[in-house]
Design a protein around this motif. Structure first.
Motif, short mmCIF file in Angstrom:
data_model
loop_
_atom_site.label_atom_id
_atom_site.label_comp_id
_atom_site.label_asym_id
_atom_site.label_seq_id
_atom_site.Cartn_x
_atom_site.Cartn_y
_atom_site.Cartn_z
N UNK A 1 0.85 -1.19 0.00
CA UNK A 1 0.00 0.00 0.00
C UNK A 1 0.88 1.24 0.00
N UNK A 2 0.37 2.29 -0.62
CA UNK A 2 1.04 3.60 -0.58
C UNK A 2 -0.03 4.67 -0.75
N UNK A 3 0.31 5.87 -0.41
CA UNK A 3 -0.60 7.00 -0.54
C UNK A 3 -0.07 7.97 -1.58
N UNK A 4 -0.98 8.48 -2.39
CA UNK A 4 -0.59 9.42 -3.44
C UNK A 4 -1.69 10.45 -3.62
N UNK A 5 -1.29 11.59 -4.15
CA UNK A 5 -2.24 12.68 -4.36
C UNK A 5 -3.00 12.45 -5.66
N UNK A 6 -4.31 12.66 -5.63
CA UNK A 6 -5.13 12.51 -6.83
C UNK A 6 -6.17 13.61 -6.87
#
Length: 617
Positions: free
Chosen positions: A306-311
């Motif tokens: 899992x990772x977090x990214x801006x969308x």
């Protein structure tokens, strides 16, 4: 907070030159024609050596101005020339860096021949143009506290050729209005790096009016993350020779020719592609399973990243004093949380501990919500939010190839810049599922070779339920040997987390490709074995203490036996510790994950021709 004026700092620097003290200025230490020879007089050359000798106590820091050492030499050679006006007119360059200057006051006007003024890393929040000498050619104000340029309205230095405004909170439409040829007719070099400009077209329209502009630095601004940069800038400023420290070649200019006329295709948004490749180093969870363990429950393990990214997301907001909006969900992601990108910190993974079945049930039954107070009417708003993405789940193998690729479109370029500066957090998670046989009524209780009989009226009669054929028997055996399994709620635990820096993408980098290395890991069974050994050790120590308390002074033989037992127990514990070190830590490995983050960019003629129609569609 008291202000620290620039003129006061300059006066202090000049005072530290000691122009009237030994070995400078007039004094009995100077040897002249009329003076008598003695131990107290020095030759002029000897006095000059005292100024330049590295080990001399009269050597001072003169890096703040190139004219400072020359002025001290004049104070030795011709001290009679050093009157106040001569000193003020002698300086051409000032470099006052990190001196906590807050105000550019009118005392600077005393230096009537000043051409270069460097005030980097101070606390200046305003640029009063009327306090700048008209002779100024270079003005550097990098890394200050500037938030507006509205004070640059008149009385600007007409000969200014270099203006450095990098690393300041500039970027509004009003700031753009003060960067035109009307304000800076002779400006040759402009540094706007690491500011907050987002509207590329309006900024370039203003910069195109600078007739002498040849060198421009824009890297670090949010709009540079868009695919059209630097192509649109190169074609919009044909007189430009150097952009972001690189010379613009004729081939590059020819590549983007005509792009400035297609401004309707230029959209200030970014497209980033995140790819997760192969993962190695996960220990086999079934490597230490006991062969005599019961058949149930059946345990299965799977792994995912899992990772977090801006969308980007568009929603309709309605005016309410306070309303609780449900968290947004997209088909590409398992779940996501909406908050400002500036709050993406390491705390995102602070709760990544082992979860119980009860916690999993709560998470699956309770949707995520986010409190949001809206102050506008019913409108359509674009905003960026951090989305948590999970790859597909794979069973264990020495090399697990996820081959996961996601493309994110972001309109909030300022938020994307902050996200890149803070970096991306990648987490490896393990999912454990326990499977149990279904209820016993689903499995025949009676043996298939026997008939079920009933007693009625004292006589035995065969029940209508009789044994079936051989085919039915084989089916019953198969059903009994492989019963239907019911799965418990999955138990997840975080195996490791790593921070991936992405600052290079803000500095005109196009791709970050790294091999993430996570801390060493041992399997769950090894952790349990270690905990069991520690418990046994504590239990044995406790029993030894209790036996010692029960023994009296008259039972010496018993105490001797007890002490022997304690020594034996201690020896066994030491052997157990050695065994633990050899078994648990022998399988420690380093986990690695392949990760790449790439920005879409137009850098060649072929790419521009192929991507422009795609951007238009």
């Amino acid at each position: 907070m008291s202000s620290n004026k620039l003129s006061a700092v300059l006066e202090e620097q000049i005072h530290r030159l000691c122009l009237n003290d030994f070995p400078c200025g007039h004094g009995t230490w100077r040897k002249t024609k009329d003076s008598r020879e003695g131990a107290k007089t020095e030759e002029t050359d000897a006095l000059l050596d005292l100024l330049s000798c590295p080990h001399s106590p009269w050597q001072h820091d003169e890096s703040w101005s190139p004219q400072a050492p020359a002025l001290r030499q004049l104070a030795v050679l011709t001290p009679e020339r050093l009157h106040t006006d001569f000193i003020y007119n002698y300086f051409i360059t000032f470099r006052i860096v990190d001196k906590d200057v807050t105000v550019i006051d009118d005392g600077l006007l005393k230096f009537s021949k000043l051409e270069e003024l460097v005030l980097s890393a101070n606390k200046i929040s305003d640029i009063p143009a009327e306090n700048l000498p008209s002779t100024l050619k270079i003005l550097e104000l990098r890394a200050n506290q500037l938030s507006a340029l509205n004070s640059l309205n008149n009385s600007l230095p007409p000969r200014l050729q270099y203006l450095g405004l990098g690393s300041n909170s500039l970027g509004s439409y009003d700031d753009v209005c003060y960067l035109t040829g009307r304000h800076w007719p002779q400006l040759v070099c402009l540094d706007l790096s690491d500011c907050e400009f987002q509207d590329q077209q309006s900024l370039l329209k203003a910069l195109s009016t600078l007739p002498c502009l040849r060198t421009l630095v824009l890297e670090g601004n949010p709009f540079t993350l868009a695919p059209c940069y630097p192509g649109f800038t190169v074609d919009s400023l044909p007189q430009l020779s150097c952009l972001d420290g690189s010379w613009i070649s004729p081939e590059e200019r020819h590549c983007f020719r005509g792009l400035a006329k297609k401004s309707d295709l230029i959209v200030d948004r970014a497209s980033a592609t995140v790819s997760v490749g192969r993962m190695r180093g996960i220990p086999d969870p079934l490597m230490s399973v006991d062969e005599n363990a019961p058949d149930f429950p059946v345990i299965t393990y799977s792994y995912f990243i899992t990772y977090e990214f801006l969308s980007h997301q568009t929603v309709n907001l309605v005016t309410y004093p306070s309303y609780t909006f449900p968290a947004l969900y997209m088909s590409n992601f398992d779940s996501e949380w909406k908050f400002d990108a500036a709050h993406v910190t390491e705390d995102c993974f602070s709760d990544a501990d082992l979860q119980s079945n009860k916690n999993c049930e709560k998470e699956s039954s309770k949707p995520d919500t986010q409190d949001l107070t809206v102050y506008t009417g019913e409108t359509c708003h674009d905003f960026a939010h951090v989305s948590r993405h999970s790859t597909s789940k794979l069973t264990w193998s020495e090399c697990m190839a996820f081959s996961d690729t996601q493309t994110y479109i972001v309109n909030d370029l300022g938020g994307l810049k902050r996200f890149f500066n803070q970096g991306l957090y990648l987490t490896i998670e393990e999912e454990k599922v326990l499977s149990w046989p279904a209820a016993s009524e689903d499995i025949p209780v009676a043996k298939p070779s026997q008939t079920v009989k009933e007693k009625k009226g004292g006589k035995e009669k065969e029940s209508p339920i009789k044994s079936g054929s051989t085919k039915d028997k084989s089916k019953d055996k198969k059903k009994k040997s492989v019963p239907e399994l019911v799965q418990d709620a999955p138990i997840r635990r975080v195996l490791g987390s790593v921070h991936v820096p992405l600052q290079s993408l803000v500095r005109r980098g196009q791709k970050v490709e790294v091999l993430c290395e996570l801390a060493a890991l041992h399997t769950e069974s090894e952790v349990e074995a270690t905990q069991t050994l520690e418990k046994d050790l504590g239990k044995k120590t406790k029993e030894d203490k209790e036996s010692k308390q029960r023994g009296g002074s008259s039972t010496k033989q018993k105490n001797t036996a007890t002490s022997k037992g304690k020594g034996k127990g201690r020896k066994e514990c030491e052997e157990m510790d050695v065994h633990t070190d050899n078994s648990v830590f022998a399988h420690l490995k380093l986990m690695t994950v392949e990760l790449s983050v790439e920005l879409e960019k137009w850098q060649s003629a072929s790419e521009a021709q192929l991507l422009l129609p795609h951007q238009n569609s």
